[in-house]
Design a protein around this motif. Structure first.
Motif, PDB file in Angstrom:
ATOM      1  N   ILE A 114       0.891  -1.383  -0.027  1.00  0.00           N
ATOM      2  CA  ILE A 114       0.052   0.121   0.087  1.00  0.00           C
ATOM      3  C   ILE A 114       0.885   1.181   0.026  1.00  0.00           C
ATOM      4  O   ILE A 114       0.545   2.018  -0.658  1.00  0.00           O
ATOM      5  CB  ILE A 114      -1.019   0.065   1.189  1.00  0.00           C
ATOM      6  N   LEU A 115       1.980   1.293   0.661  1.00  0.00           N
ATOM      7  CA  LEU A 115       2.715   2.612   1.084  1.00  0.00           C
ATOM      8  C   LEU A 115       3.842   2.516   0.073  1.00  0.00           C
ATOM      9  O   LEU A 115       4.420   3.793   0.248  1.00  0.00           O
ATOM     10  CB  LEU A 115       3.405   2.388   2.347  1.00  0.00           C
ATOM     11  N   HIS A 116       4.028   1.813  -0.892  1.00  0.00           N
ATOM     12  CA  HIS A 116       5.031   2.040  -1.952  1.00  0.00           C
ATOM     13  C   HIS A 116       4.722   3.064  -2.694  1.00  0.00           C
ATOM     14  O   HIS A 116       5.896   4.023  -2.756  1.00  0.00           O
ATOM     15  CB  HIS A 116       5.231   0.740  -2.813  1.00  0.00           C
ATOM     16  N   ASP A 117       3.683   3.274  -3.125  1.00  0.00           N
ATOM     17  CA  ASP A 117       3.430   4.538  -4.241  1.00  0.00           C
ATOM     18  C   ASP A 117       2.450   5.446  -3.491  1.00  0.00           C
ATOM     19  O   ASP A 117       1.952   6.424  -4.075  1.00  0.00           O
ATOM     20  CB  ASP A 117       2.871   3.904  -5.177  1.00  0.00           C
ATOM     21  N   ALA A 118       1.688   5.191  -2.328  1.00  0.00           N
ATOM     22  CA  ALA A 118       1.058   6.187  -1.526  1.00  0.00           C
ATOM     23  C   ALA A 118       1.244   6.201  -0.146  1.00  0.00           C
ATOM     24  O   ALA A 118       0.392   5.822   0.683  1.00  0.00           O
ATOM     25  CB  ALA A 118      -0.280   5.615  -1.833  1.00  0.00           C
ATOM     26  N   HIS A 119       2.634   6.665   0.318  1.00  0.00           N
ATOM     27  CA  HIS A 119       2.885   6.352   1.370  1.00  0.00           C
ATOM     28  C   HIS A 119       2.140   7.579   2.579  1.00  0.00           C
ATOM     29  O   HIS A 119       1.908   7.008   3.753  1.00  0.00           O
ATOM     30  CB  HIS A 119       4.414   6.989   1.460  1.00  0.00           C
ATOM     31  N   PRO A 120       1.674   8.627   1.962  1.00  0.00           N
ATOM     32  CA  PRO A 120       0.487   9.448   3.037  1.00  0.00           C
ATOM     33  C   PRO A 120      -0.474   8.609   3.491  1.00  0.00           C
ATOM     34  O   PRO A 120      -1.042   9.045   4.779  1.00  0.00           O
ATOM     35  CB  PRO A 120       0.336  10.551   2.014  1.00  0.00           C
ATOM     36  N   GLU A 121      -0.865   7.628   2.737  1.00  0.00           N
ATOM     37  CA  GLU A 121      -1.868   6.668   3.342  1.00  0.00           C
ATOM     38  C   GLU A 121      -1.734   6.136   4.731  1.00  0.00           C
ATOM     39  O   GLU A 121      -2.595   5.620   5.177  1.00  0.00           O
ATOM     40  CB  GLU A 121      -2.327   5.317   2.308  1.00  0.00           C
ATOM     41  N   ILE A 122      -0.477   6.205   5.113  1.00  0.00           N
ATOM     42  CA  ILE A 122      -0.092   5.548   6.396  1.00  0.00           C
ATOM     43  C   ILE A 122      -0.935   6.004   7.697  1.00  0.00           C
ATOM     44  O   ILE A 122      -1.270   5.460   8.463  1.00  0.00           O
ATOM     45  CB  ILE A 122       1.327   5.766   6.748  1.00  0.00           C
ATOM     46  N   ARG A 123      -1.424   7.440   7.313  1.00  0.00           N
ATOM     47  CA  ARG A 123      -2.036   8.244   8.128  1.00  0.00           C
ATOM     48  C   ARG A 123      -3.462   7.468   8.459  1.00  0.00           C
ATOM     49  O   ARG A 123      -3.982   7.283   9.482  1.00  0.00           O
ATOM     50  CB  ARG A 123      -2.202   9.677   7.787  1.00  0.00           C
ATOM     51  N   THR A 124      -3.997   6.984   7.391  1.00  0.00           N
ATOM     52  CA  THR A 124      -5.344   5.816   7.229  1.00  0.00           C
ATOM     53  C   THR A 124      -5.046   4.724   8.191  1.00  0.00           C
ATOM     54  O   THR A 124      -5.949   4.510   8.980  1.00  0.00           O
ATOM     55  CB  THR A 124      -5.839   5.995   6.016  1.00  0.00           C
ATOM     56  N   ILE A 125      -4.012   4.104   7.810  1.00  0.00           N
ATOM     57  CA  ILE A 125      -3.603   2.984   8.362  1.00  0.00           C
ATOM     58  C   ILE A 125      -3.728   3.101   9.860  1.00  0.00           C
ATOM     59  O   ILE A 125      -4.209   2.087  10.668  1.00  0.00           O
ATOM     60  CB  ILE A 125      -2.213   2.203   7.772  1.00  0.00           C
ATOM     61  N   LEU A 126      -2.958   4.069  10.369  1.00  0.00           N
ATOM     62  CA  LEU A 126      -2.962   4.192  11.884  1.00  0.00           C
ATOM     63  C   LEU A 126      -4.343   4.120  12.553  1.00  0.00           C
ATOM     64  O   LEU A 126      -4.365   3.995  13.563  1.00  0.00           O
ATOM     65  CB  LEU A 126      -2.105   5.320  12.230  1.00  0.00           C
ATOM     66  N   LEU A 127      -5.234   4.745  11.823  1.00  0.00           N
ATOM     67  CA  LEU A 127      -6.607   5.003  12.422  1.00  0.00           C
ATOM     68  C   LEU A 127      -7.477   3.370  12.344  1.00  0.00           C
ATOM     69  O   LEU A 127      -8.820   3.520  13.073  1.00  0.00           O
ATOM     70  CB  LEU A 127      -7.344   5.971  11.854  1.00  0.00           C
ATOM     71  N   VAL A 128      -6.891   2.377  11.723  1.00  0.00           N
ATOM     72  CA  VAL A 128      -7.904   1.103  11.450  1.00  0.00           C
ATOM     73  C   VAL A 128      -8.343   0.538  12.813  1.00  0.00           C
ATOM     74  O   VAL A 128      -9.474   0.405  13.076  1.00  0.00           O
ATOM     75  CB  VAL A 128      -7.235   0.389  10.673  1.00  0.00           C
ATOM     76  N   CYS A 129      -7.057   0.473  13.641  1.00  0.00           N
ATOM     77  CA  CYS A 129      -7.483  -0.279  14.960  1.00  0.00           C
ATOM     78  C   CYS A 129      -6.173  -0.407  15.845  1.00  0.00           C
ATOM     79  O   CYS A 129      -5.030   0.149  15.167  1.00  0.00           O
ATOM     80  CB  CYS A 129      -7.806  -2.056  14.722  1.00  0.00           C
ATOM     81  N   LYS A 130      -6.048  -0.733  16.933  1.00  0.00           N
ATOM     82  CA  LYS A 130      -4.999  -0.681  17.877  1.00  0.00           C
ATOM     83  C   LYS A 130      -3.818  -1.487  17.073  1.00  0.00           C
ATOM     84  O   LYS A 130      -2.672  -1.044  17.181  1.00  0.00           O
ATOM     85  CB  LYS A 130      -5.192  -1.067  19.272  1.00  0.00           C
ATOM     86  N   ARG A 131      -3.926  -2.845  16.753  1.00  0.00           N
ATOM     87  CA  ARG A 131      -3.053  -3.676  16.134  1.00  0.00           C
ATOM     88  C   ARG A 131      -2.444  -3.109  14.973  1.00  0.00           C
ATOM     89  O   ARG A 131      -1.096  -3.025  14.816  1.00  0.00           O
ATOM     90  CB  ARG A 131      -3.628  -4.773  15.761  1.00  0.00           C
ATOM     91  N   TRP A 132      -3.194  -2.575  14.120  1.00  0.00           N
ATOM     92  CA  TRP A 132      -2.585  -1.752  12.698  1.00  0.00           C
ATOM     93  C   TRP A 132      -1.731  -0.441  13.125  1.00  0.00           C
ATOM     94  O   TRP A 132      -0.633  -0.261  12.614  1.00  0.00           O
ATOM     95  CB  TRP A 132      -3.856  -1.323  11.885  1.00  0.00           C
ATOM     96  N   HIS A 133      -2.246   0.215  14.362  1.00  0.00           N
ATOM     97  CA  HIS A 133      -1.366   1.457  14.636  1.00  0.00           C
ATOM     98  C   HIS A 133      -0.208   0.855  15.264  1.00  0.00           C
ATOM     99  O   HIS A 133       0.979   1.490  14.988  1.00  0.00           O
ATOM    100  CB  HIS A 133      -2.108   2.078  15.842  1.00  0.00           C
ATOM    101  N   GLU A 134      -0.200  -0.109  15.807  1.00  0.00           N
ATOM    102  CA  GLU A 134       1.047  -0.492  16.546  1.00  0.00           C
ATOM    103  C   GLU A 134       1.961  -1.079  15.494  1.00  0.00           C
ATOM    104  O   GLU A 134       3.233  -0.873  15.542  1.00  0.00           O
ATOM    105  CB  GLU A 134       0.951  -1.733  17.643  1.00  0.00           C
TER     106      GLU A 134
END
Length: 414
Positions: free
Chosen positions: A39-59
């Motif tokens: 996901i982050l290879h060509d769209a790294h700013p999406e990491i901000r969305t990934i952080l909000l999915v759940c506690k496990r994804w945030h960690e």
């Protein structure tokens, strides 16, 4: 009763499914990390969305390795809200990646100076009512006399953003391993950004420059200012013709002898074939020749020496072959030759080399211009010149013509 029992069993099963963790939460961390990488290879700013999915994804996404990419795209108009978002994002990437190497992608293509932005808006509004000369006069007046305070403030904030990316005293540049720089089409804005890249980049292995139409100040020595340390550079890709006026590639600091992969445009503006002399360690070379280029940019071939590239294994030529067909190339290690034609000009032009494998194609936008007779002439030259090749690949739309030319030699067998 039987129906009621089935309903109760189904309700129990549904409740069990709802109470269970969804499949994505049962994915092993190793697989989850691969998903993040994709996901982050060509769209790294999406990491901000990934952080909000759940506690496990945030960690999981908080690990430094997932913050080593930095990708921004600056808008043309004064979008201070987006600029603020980029500021927070850059700070997070620099901090959370710790001291790991960074892959940086900076898109400033639509960015411009305040005067240029206002002039473009005026042109968009008036092009239906005024002549080209009248609009040019207005734009000239704007460039000289109108401040445009909001645009000027935005320009200054973007320069602050560049400073944040490069770091205090350009220290962040020491961590850059990959840089893709898409400069503004506005040459004045491009130059301002270009001159910010004055820090050392000792671990940079790949540099991609696009829209590099930067003018050189006559009193400035670019070798001492821009990208002064590229001793680790292995791949250089320049996708436009002019990077710095009055400066040859052999004079630039970013042409280390260790360079192994080169992609450049051959035209009158900056890079000519004579500059190949400095790239003696190349393993792959891609030369793009603009379709509108019709004049030979060097002396007749009788005056040209042999160009020796002893390590070259893959050569790709895109565009008109006329110019390169006049050269004497010494490439004893060449394994692959890729030819991508544009217009059907000089159909019998070929490169005088001896590759093991040849791949011939026509770029899709130009295929309608190629008649059967044109294909027949070009492929006849290819099949004749590269008889010693162990493999010749002709792409689909021209395969029937290739088989037709081969039929007399193979007795009709493919």
């Amino acid at each position: 009763m039987a129906l009621q029992s089935e309903q109760e069993a189904l309700a129990t099963h549904i409740a069990f499914i709802r109470a269970s963790d969804p499949p994505i939460l049962r994915v092993p961390n190793e697989i989850l990390h691969l998903i993040f990488d994709y996901i982050l290879h060509d769209a790294h700013p999406e990491i901000r969305t990934i952080l909000l999915v759940c506690k496990r994804w945030h960690e999981a996404a908080s690990k430094p390795r997932f913050w080593t990419r930095l990708q921004i795209s600056v808008e043309a108009y004064p979008n201070f809200e987006l600029l603020g978002m980029w500021t927070r994002y850059i700070s997070a990437c620099v901090h959370r990646s710790c001291d790991l190497p960074l892959a940086v992608s900076l898109d400033f293509e639509r960015f411009s100076t305040g005067a240029t932005f206002i002039a473009e808006q005026i042109e968009d509004c008036l092009h239906e009512f005024l002549s080209t000369n009248e609009i040019s006069m207005i734009k000239s007046y704007v460039a000289e006399d109108i401040d445009g305070s909001m645009c000027t403030l935005y320009f200054d904030r973007v320069m602050d953003l560049v400073d944040l990316i490069t770091g205090e005293e350009r220290t962040n540049m020491k961590r850059w391993k990959y840089l893709r720089l898409l400069l503004p089409t506005d040459s004045n804005a491009a130059q301002e950004i270009w001159w910010q890249l004055t820090g050392p980049t000792p671990i940079l292995t790949e540099l991609v420059l696009e829209n590099a139409t930067v003018s050189d100040y006559e009193t400035t020595d670019i070798k001492e200012l821009v990208l002064p340390n590229l001793g680790a550079l292995q791949t250089l890709i320049i996708k436009t013709s002019t990077i710095v006026n009055h400066t040859r590639p052999s004079e630039l600091a970013f042409v280390p002898p260790t360079l192994e992969h080169l992609e450049m445009s051959l035209d009158h503006g900056w890079f000519t074939i004579d500059d190949l002399r400095i790239f003696t360690n190349l393993v792959t070379l891609k030369i793009c020749i603009p379709h509108q280029m019709t004049a030979v940019p060097w002396e007749p071939p009788s005056l040209e020496p042999t160009y020796t590239l002893p390590r070259l294994r893959k050569l790709t030529v895109v565009g008109n072959l006329t110019f390169l067909s006049l050269l004497s190339l010494d490439v004893p290690s060449l394994e692959e030759l890729h030819i991508v034609r544009h217009n059907p000009l000089n159909l019998d032009a070929v490169l005088h080399v001896s590759p093991k494998r040849v791949n011939w194609n026509v770029a899709k936008p130009y295929r309608k211009e190629w008649t059967t007779d044109a294909l027949r002439s070009a492929l006849r030259a290819i099949l004749s010149e590269y008889r010693s090749a162990t493999e010749i690949t002709i792409h689909g739309f021209a395969q029937n013509v290739a088989l037709e030319l081969m039929a007399p030699e193979t007795g009709g067998q493919q």
